[in-house]
Design an enzyme around this catalytic site. Sequence first.
Site, PDB file in Angstrom:
ATOM      1  N   TYR A   1       4.763   5.632  14.862  1.00 21.18           N
ATOM      2  CA  TYR A   1       3.457   4.981  14.821  1.00 21.18           C
ATOM      3  C   TYR A   1       2.375   5.940  15.282  1.00 21.18           C
ATOM      4  O   TYR A   1       1.313   6.053  14.648  1.00 21.18           O
ATOM      5  CB  TYR A   1       3.475   3.724  15.696  1.00 21.18           C
ATOM      6  CG  TYR A   1       2.196   2.925  15.650  1.00 21.18           C
ATOM      7  CD1 TYR A   1       1.935   2.067  14.593  1.00 21.18           C
ATOM      8  CD2 TYR A   1       1.246   3.039  16.663  1.00 21.18           C
ATOM      9  CE1 TYR A   1       0.752   1.328  14.538  1.00 21.18           C
ATOM     10  CE2 TYR A   1       0.068   2.304  16.623  1.00 21.18           C
ATOM     11  CZ  TYR A   1      -0.178   1.454  15.558  1.00 21.18           C
ATOM     12  OH  TYR A   1      -1.344   0.736  15.501  1.00 21.18           O
TER      13      TYR A   1
ATOM     14  N   SER B   1       1.643   8.506  12.612  1.00 22.38           N
ATOM     15  CA  SER B   1       0.895   7.940  11.492  1.00 22.38           C
ATOM     16  C   SER B   1      -0.580   7.765  11.840  1.00 22.38           C
ATOM     17  O   SER B   1      -1.461   8.079  11.028  1.00 22.38           O
ATOM     18  CB  SER B   1       1.501   6.600  11.060  1.00 22.38           C
ATOM     19  OG  SER B   1       1.257   5.570  12.004  1.00 22.38           O
ATOM     20  N   LYS B   2      -0.871   7.291  13.028  1.00 24.78           N
ATOM     21  CA  LYS B   2      -2.265   7.046  13.404  1.00 24.78           C
ATOM     22  C   LYS B   2      -2.998   8.335  13.761  1.00 24.78           C
ATOM     23  O   LYS B   2      -4.216   8.438  13.553  1.00 24.78           O
ATOM     24  CB  LYS B   2      -2.319   6.052  14.563  1.00 24.78           C
ATOM     25  CG  LYS B   2      -1.880   4.637  14.168  1.00 24.78           C
ATOM     26  CD  LYS B   2      -2.753   4.044  13.061  1.00 24.78           C
ATOM     27  CE  LYS B   2      -2.401   2.597  12.753  1.00 24.78           C
ATOM     28  NZ  LYS B   2      -3.279   2.008  11.720  1.00 24.78           N
TER      29      LYS B   2
ATOM     30  N   VAL C   1       0.810  -1.217   0.000  1.00 27.35           N
ATOM     31  CA  VAL C   1       0.000   0.000   0.000  1.00 27.35           C
ATOM     32  C   VAL C   1       0.843   1.267   0.000  1.00 27.35           C
ATOM     33  O   VAL C   1       0.300   2.366  -0.192  1.00 27.35           O
ATOM     34  CB  VAL C   1      -0.991   0.023   1.182  1.00 27.35           C
ATOM     35  CG1 VAL C   1      -1.951  -1.157   1.115  1.00 27.35           C
ATOM     36  CG2 VAL C   1      -0.264   0.066   2.517  1.00 27.35           C
TER      37      VAL C   1
ATOM     38  N   ASN D   1      -6.823  -0.964   6.070  1.00 25.20           N
ATOM     39  CA  ASN D   1      -6.482  -1.596   7.342  1.00 25.20           C
ATOM     40  C   ASN D   1      -5.003  -1.951   7.471  1.00 25.20           C
ATOM     41  O   ASN D   1      -4.531  -2.241   8.567  1.00 25.20           O
ATOM     42  CB  ASN D   1      -7.339  -2.869   7.492  1.00 25.20           C
ATOM     43  CG  ASN D   1      -6.980  -3.684   8.699  1.00 25.20           C
ATOM     44  OD1 ASN D   1      -7.268  -3.306   9.834  1.00 25.20           O
ATOM     45  ND2 ASN D   1      -6.324  -4.815   8.482  1.00 25.20           N
TER      46      ASN D   1
ATOM     47  N   SER E   1      -5.951   4.107  15.688  1.00 22.30           N
ATOM     48  CA  SER E   1      -5.422   3.537  16.918  1.00 22.30           C
ATOM     49  C   SER E   1      -5.648   4.517  18.058  1.00 22.30           C
ATOM     50  O   SER E   1      -5.632   5.736  17.853  1.00 22.30           O
ATOM     51  CB  SER E   1      -3.930   3.252  16.779  1.00 22.30           C
ATOM     52  OG  SER E   1      -3.355   2.885  18.021  1.00 22.30           O
TER      53      SER E   1
END
Length: 294
Positions: free
Chosen positions: A167, A170-171, A76, A102, A154
Site C-alpha cells: 500500500y 502504491s501511494k 480500474v 480515487n 495517502s
Amino acid sequence: MSQKNAQHPALKEGNSAVITGGASGIGFAAAKAFIDLGMNVMIADMKSEKLKAAGAELAVLAEKKGVKALAQAADVSDLSALEELECAAVQAFGKVHVLMNNAGIQPATDILGKQMPWDRIIDVNLLGVINGTRIFTPGMIAHGEPALIINTGSKQGITTPPGNPAYNVSKAGVKAFTEALQHDLRNRENCKVEAHLLIPGFVFTPLTAGGRTEKPEGAWTPEQTVDFMLKSLEAGDFYILCPDGEVDRKTDEKRMMWAMGDIVENRPPLSRWHPDYHHAFIDFLSGTPKDLKD
C-alpha cells in the site's frame, strides 16, 4: 465556506466529473458535492449492488438539480475498462472537466508475503491512477476548458510507516506520478488542465472501517474531507493535506519532515520506529531540541 462557494473554474454548473471508487467513501461524497454544484457526474466502481444503490441515490439528487448522474461498472486495473469509461463519459457529457482517480484497496501485505495482494494493490492503486490519467487527459487538454485531475494519495505514501508495504509503495507512486503530471501540464502551452494530490487524514470509510459500524471520534467523515478538498482547490493548493480529529497539520508536517530527515541526517530508514531514535523523534515532535540519537 460551503461547497456551493467553490470557485475553481472547472467546478461550475454544467461541467462534468468522472470519479473512480465512487460508490462509497470519499468518492461518493465527492459525487454528491459535485452534483450540488450543478455538475454532471459519472461514478465508476466494481460491479456490485453497492454501485447500483449509489447510482440510484445520486440519480435522485441529480434530478433535483437538473443534471445527470450515471454509474458504470469498471475495474480500474483493466485498461480496456478505463477506455470504455472514458468513451461512456464523453458520449454522455460531451466533455470531462474533472477526473478524480480515487479507487483504492488496502489488503494486508508483507515484504515476503503472498504475490496476489501485491499485484492487486499495485494494479488498482497505482496503475489505475496512471492509466486513468493517461486515457482521460488528452481529451481534457483538447477541449480547452479549465479542468482538474485529482488523484487520491495517502500520508502513508509520504511517511511510509511499517505495516503494509505494498500500500505504501502504491501511494508513494501516486505522489510521484501526480507531481510529474502537474509539472508536465503547467509547461504545456495553453493547457488549462491542472493536477492535484489529495492526501486524506483519518477518514471513516469502508476502506478504513475495519469492521466498525460507528465512526471513531477522531475520524473525519468523507463529507468533511471533500469540503476541505474543495476549499483547498479554491486556494490553489497542489498538496491537499487533510487534518482530522486526531492529527493537526503541524503534526503531519513534522512527521513528514522527520521522514525526509532520515536521508538528510543519514539515519536508518523508518527511524521514527527505530528503538535508538524513538525518543529523539518524540522530542522533535514536541519541539524540544535534542541530539538526533539518544
